[in-house]
Design a protein around this motif. Structure first.
Motif, PDB file in Angstrom:
ATOM      1  N   GLN A 287       0.837  -1.204  -0.103  1.00 30.50           N
ATOM      2  CA  GLN A 287      -0.041  -0.013   0.039  1.00 30.50           C
ATOM      3  C   GLN A 287       1.030   1.317  -0.050  1.00 30.50           C
ATOM      4  O   GLN A 287       0.571   2.437  -0.644  1.00 30.50           O
ATOM      5  CB  GLN A 287      -1.050   0.028   1.153  1.00 30.50           C
ATOM      6  CG  GLN A 287      -2.100  -1.176   0.964  1.00 30.50           C
ATOM      7  CD  GLN A 287      -2.900  -1.169   2.291  1.00 30.50           C
ATOM      8  OE1 GLN A 287      -2.077  -1.106   3.555  1.00 30.50           O
ATOM      9  NE2 GLN A 287      -4.304  -1.050   2.374  1.00 30.50           N
ATOM     10  N   VAL A 288       1.896   1.299   0.624  1.00 30.13           N
ATOM     11  CA  VAL A 288       2.782   2.530   0.796  1.00 30.13           C
ATOM     12  C   VAL A 288       3.391   2.456  -0.595  1.00 30.13           C
ATOM     13  O   VAL A 288       3.474   3.616  -1.266  1.00 30.13           O
ATOM     14  CB  VAL A 288       3.846   2.304   1.999  1.00 30.13           C
ATOM     15  CG1 VAL A 288       4.937   3.201   1.651  1.00 30.13           C
ATOM     16  CG2 VAL A 288       3.161   2.012   3.223  1.00 30.13           C
ATOM     17  N   ALA A 289       3.968   1.478  -1.335  1.00 29.44           N
ATOM     18  CA  ALA A 289       4.770   1.373  -2.345  1.00 29.44           C
ATOM     19  C   ALA A 289       3.752   2.038  -3.684  1.00 29.44           C
ATOM     20  O   ALA A 289       4.101   2.566  -4.380  1.00 29.44           O
ATOM     21  CB  ALA A 289       5.365  -0.066  -2.936  1.00 29.44           C
ATOM     22  N   GLU A 290       2.426   1.731  -3.392  1.00 31.58           N
ATOM     23  CA  GLU A 290       1.563   2.382  -4.399  1.00 31.58           C
ATOM     24  C   GLU A 290       1.676   3.956  -4.612  1.00 31.58           C
ATOM     25  O   GLU A 290       1.544   4.279  -5.778  1.00 31.58           O
ATOM     26  CB  GLU A 290       0.150   1.877  -4.046  1.00 31.58           C
ATOM     27  CG  GLU A 290      -0.149   0.430  -4.252  1.00 31.58           C
ATOM     28  CD  GLU A 290      -1.706   0.070  -3.836  1.00 31.58           C
ATOM     29  OE1 GLU A 290      -2.385   1.102  -3.518  1.00 31.58           O
ATOM     30  OE2 GLU A 290      -1.926  -1.212  -3.942  1.00 31.58           O
ATOM     31  N   ASN A 291       2.126   4.563  -3.704  1.00 31.51           N
ATOM     32  CA  ASN A 291       2.073   5.970  -3.666  1.00 31.51           C
ATOM     33  C   ASN A 291       3.646   6.648  -4.234  1.00 31.51           C
ATOM     34  O   ASN A 291       3.791   7.726  -4.245  1.00 31.51           O
ATOM     35  CB  ASN A 291       1.996   6.287  -2.353  1.00 31.51           C
ATOM     36  CG  ASN A 291       0.644   6.197  -1.662  1.00 31.51           C
ATOM     37  OD1 ASN A 291      -0.369   6.924  -2.285  1.00 31.51           O
ATOM     38  ND2 ASN A 291       0.397   5.205  -0.969  1.00 31.51           N
ATOM     39  N   PHE A 292       4.450   5.612  -4.600  1.00 33.86           N
ATOM     40  CA  PHE A 292       5.724   6.118  -5.091  1.00 33.86           C
ATOM     41  C   PHE A 292       6.133   5.255  -6.077  1.00 33.86           C
ATOM     42  O   PHE A 292       5.735   4.122  -6.593  1.00 33.86           O
ATOM     43  CB  PHE A 292       6.881   5.806  -4.006  1.00 33.86           C
ATOM     44  CG  PHE A 292       6.483   6.469  -2.531  1.00 33.86           C
ATOM     45  CD1 PHE A 292       6.963   7.686  -2.495  1.00 33.86           C
ATOM     46  CD2 PHE A 292       5.849   5.889  -1.576  1.00 33.86           C
ATOM     47  CE1 PHE A 292       6.741   8.590  -1.465  1.00 33.86           C
ATOM     48  CE2 PHE A 292       5.547   6.666  -0.416  1.00 33.86           C
ATOM     49  CZ  PHE A 292       5.754   8.018  -0.250  1.00 33.86           C
ATOM     50  N   ASP A 293       7.138   6.077  -6.964  1.00 36.19           N
ATOM     51  CA  ASP A 293       7.566   5.616  -8.218  1.00 36.19           C
ATOM     52  C   ASP A 293       9.072   5.014  -7.918  1.00 36.19           C
ATOM     53  O   ASP A 293      10.011   5.482  -8.117  1.00 36.19           O
ATOM     54  CB  ASP A 293       7.769   6.746  -9.285  1.00 36.19           C
ATOM     55  CG  ASP A 293       8.323   6.156 -10.594  1.00 36.19           C
ATOM     56  OD1 ASP A 293       7.914   4.804 -10.754  1.00 36.19           O
ATOM     57  OD2 ASP A 293       8.979   6.752 -11.506  1.00 36.19           O
ATOM     58  N   MET A 294       8.953   3.883  -7.118  1.00 43.25           N
ATOM     59  CA  MET A 294      10.260   3.034  -6.622  1.00 43.25           C
ATOM     60  C   MET A 294       9.836   1.682  -6.576  1.00 43.25           C
ATOM     61  O   MET A 294       8.619   1.331  -6.330  1.00 43.25           O
ATOM     62  CB  MET A 294      10.681   3.769  -5.685  1.00 43.25           C
ATOM     63  CG  MET A 294       9.857   3.688  -4.348  1.00 43.25           C
ATOM     64  SD  MET A 294      10.858   4.325  -2.726  1.00 43.25           S
ATOM     65  CE  MET A 294      10.732   6.215  -3.183  1.00 43.25           C
ATOM     66  N   THR A 295      10.824   0.638  -6.353  1.00 44.67           N
ATOM     67  CA  THR A 295      10.289  -0.647  -6.061  1.00 44.67           C
ATOM     68  C   THR A 295      10.012  -0.848  -4.667  1.00 44.67           C
ATOM     69  O   THR A 295      10.071  -0.065  -3.788  1.00 44.67           O
ATOM     70  CB  THR A 295      11.584  -1.240  -6.457  1.00 44.67           C
ATOM     71  OG1 THR A 295      12.483  -1.070  -5.408  1.00 44.67           O
ATOM     72  CG2 THR A 295      12.164  -1.303  -7.613  1.00 44.67           C
ATOM     73  N   ARG A 296       9.476  -2.103  -4.696  1.00 46.28           N
ATOM     74  CA  ARG A 296       8.738  -2.201  -3.279  1.00 46.28           C
ATOM     75  C   ARG A 296       9.958  -2.526  -2.339  1.00 46.28           C
ATOM     76  O   ARG A 296      10.123  -2.133  -0.997  1.00 46.28           O
ATOM     77  CB  ARG A 296       8.166  -3.835  -3.477  1.00 46.28           C
ATOM     78  CG  ARG A 296       6.836  -3.753  -2.641  1.00 46.28           C
ATOM     79  CD  ARG A 296       6.033  -5.138  -2.946  1.00 46.28           C
ATOM     80  NE  ARG A 296       5.863  -5.535  -1.612  1.00 46.28           N
ATOM     81  CZ  ARG A 296       4.746  -6.415  -1.515  1.00 46.28           C
ATOM     82  NH1 ARG A 296       3.796  -6.994  -2.447  1.00 46.28           N
ATOM     83  NH2 ARG A 296       4.684  -6.953  -0.204  1.00 46.28           N
ATOM     84  N   ALA A 297      10.978  -3.119  -2.851  1.00 48.45           N
ATOM     85  CA  ALA A 297      12.250  -3.274  -1.966  1.00 48.45           C
ATOM     86  C   ALA A 297      12.998  -2.004  -1.485  1.00 48.45           C
ATOM     87  O   ALA A 297      13.415  -1.803  -0.467  1.00 48.45           O
ATOM     88  CB  ALA A 297      13.404  -3.983  -2.978  1.00 48.45           C
ATOM     89  N   ALA A 298      12.939  -0.932  -2.400  1.00 46.38           N
ATOM     90  CA  ALA A 298      13.234   0.447  -1.993  1.00 46.38           C
ATOM     91  C   ALA A 298      12.337   1.019  -1.001  1.00 46.38           C
ATOM     92  O   ALA A 298      12.784   1.487   0.058  1.00 46.38           O
ATOM     93  CB  ALA A 298      13.309   1.440  -3.063  1.00 46.38           C
TER      94      ALA A 298
END
Length: 106
Positions: A33-44
């Motif tokens: 859910q957090v990753a959906e808000n950013f243009d970066m990998t889930r690992a980042a």
């Protein structure tokens, strides 16, 4: 091991982590859910969440296969304590301003 206050400041030093904190302030979120808000990998995103957790600014709890991330307001205590050390500075400045304004009126 990094002292808690240094870890909190390190966590707050990055604008992405500050944005994540603002999101978690209103709701609990999974890594996805957090990753959906950013243009970066889930690992980042996971690395950012780890730094926030190490700084005591979020808590992470397992729920099934997910890890739920929550804002920890108590983690801000070292930051607020440090900032409050400047209260006397502002109190003195505001008192001097008030005195100057009152003297100017007379």
């Amino acid at each position: 091991m990094i002292p808690q206050s240094q870890a909190a400041f390190r966590a707050l030093a990055d604008p992405t982590r500050r944005d994540i904190l603002l999101m978690l302030r209103g709701q609990e979120m999974t890594i996805a859910q957090v990753a959906e808000n950013f243009d970066m990998t889930r690992a980042a995103v996971k690395k950012h969440l780890t730094v926030l957790s190490d700084g005591g600014l979020i808590t992470v709890r397992p729920e099934g296969r997910e890890r739920i991330n929550s804002f920890n307001p108590y983690g801000m205590a070292p930051v607020l304590d440090w900032l409050s050390s400047f209260d006397a500075f502002w109190d003195d400045r505001l008192a001097a301003l008030r005195t100057a304004i009152e003297e100017d009126r007379t």
